[in-house]
Design a protein around this motif. Structure first.
Motif, mmCIF file in Angstrom:
data_model
loop_
_atom_site.group_PDB
_atom_site.id
_atom_site.type_symbol
_atom_site.label_atom_id
_atom_site.label_comp_id
_atom_site.label_asym_id
_atom_site.label_seq_id
_atom_site.Cartn_x
_atom_site.Cartn_y
_atom_site.Cartn_z
ATOM 1 N N ILE A 56 0.841 -1.194 0.000
ATOM 2 C CA ILE A 56 0.000 0.000 0.000
ATOM 3 C C ILE A 56 0.882 1.251 0.000
ATOM 4 C CG2 ILE A 56 -1.949 1.201 1.077
ATOM 5 C CD1 ILE A 56 -2.626 -1.413 2.529
ATOM 6 N N PRO A 57 1.505 1.549 -1.142
ATOM 7 C CA PRO A 57 2.260 2.802 -1.203
ATOM 8 C C PRO A 57 1.297 3.981 -1.260
ATOM 9 C CG PRO A 57 2.260 1.738 -3.351
ATOM 10 C CD PRO A 57 1.567 0.796 -2.383
ATOM 11 N N VAL A 58 1.588 5.025 -0.484
ATOM 12 C CA VAL A 58 0.715 6.201 -0.428
ATOM 13 C C VAL A 58 1.535 7.430 -0.792
ATOM 14 C CG1 VAL A 58 -0.811 7.604 1.016
ATOM 15 C CG2 VAL A 58 -0.687 5.118 1.380
ATOM 16 N N GLU A 59 1.004 8.204 -1.736
ATOM 17 C CA GLU A 59 1.647 9.456 -2.155
ATOM 18 C C GLU A 59 0.683 10.601 -1.853
ATOM 19 O OE1 GLU A 59 3.157 11.719 -6.220
ATOM 20 O OE2 GLU A 59 2.421 9.670 -6.348
ATOM 21 N N PHE A 60 1.203 11.635 -1.207
ATOM 22 C CA PHE A 60 0.416 12.830 -0.926
ATOM 23 C C PHE A 60 0.878 13.951 -1.846
ATOM 24 C CE2 PHE A 60 0.048 10.385 2.917
ATOM 25 C CZ PHE A 60 -1.260 10.587 3.318
ATOM 26 N N ILE A 61 -0.068 14.619 -2.445
ATOM 27 C CA ILE A 61 0.232 15.779 -3.298
ATOM 28 C C ILE A 61 -0.483 16.960 -2.689
ATOM 29 C CG2 ILE A 61 0.008 16.769 -5.606
ATOM 30 C CD1 ILE A 61 -0.107 13.795 -6.613
ATOM 31 N N TRP A 62 0.302 17.906 -2.163
ATOM 32 C CA TRP A 62 -0.251 19.091 -1.524
ATOM 33 C C TRP A 62 -0.230 20.214 -2.555
ATOM 34 C CZ3 TRP A 62 -2.459 18.325 3.064
ATOM 35 C CH2 TRP A 62 -2.095 17.158 3.774
#
Length: 135
Positions: A128-134
């Motif tokens: 479960i790789p999680v990427e956050f884009i702010w």
């Protein structure tokens, strides 16, 4: 406790009823597993549950911090594996959050996302790789 009643409708399709609300949801087997792929598959619902859970728990944290996450979006890409048996192998998550946030707020929201009940309920063999884009 929540009750969900499910009836097999034939041809690899099911109808689920969420008893508290009366909402109906249909599933269909995916094309790569003998179905027509005309609705969410059961494993698609797992991916959907993960994404909606992460946004919901982030929304709770944001509300408690008096900030607004309206417009935040999540995309979950589900990848199946077949060895040693057919199962979800990976749920890649990309969360886009519009607005201006401090580094502390971002860190708190990111940490919160990883504590959603669905995320914590999934088998550790699922990547479960999680990427956050702010934004």
């Amino acid at each position: 406790m929540v009750t969900i009643d499910i009836e097999y409708k034939g041809d690899l399709r099911n109808e689920a009823v969420h008893q508290p609300s009366g909402t109906h949801l249909n599933t269909d087997a995916p094309k790569d597993n003998q179905g027509k792929g005309e609705s969410f598959s059961p494993s698609d619902l797992v991916a959907t549950a993960l994404g909606t859970c992460m946004l919901t728990i982030m929304g709770i944290a944001a509300r408690n911090m008096n900030i607004d996450l309206k417009g935040a979006q999540v995309t979950v890409q589900k990848e199946m594996v077949t060895t040693p048996l057919r199962r979800i192998g990976k749920l890649g998550v990309k969360i886009k959050v519009p607005g201006k946030f401090t580094d502390e707020q971002k860190q708190k929201l990111e940490n919160t996302a990883h504590t959603c009940p669905v995320h914590k309920s999934l088998h550790p063999d699922i990547q479960i790789p999680v990427e956050f884009i702010w934004e």
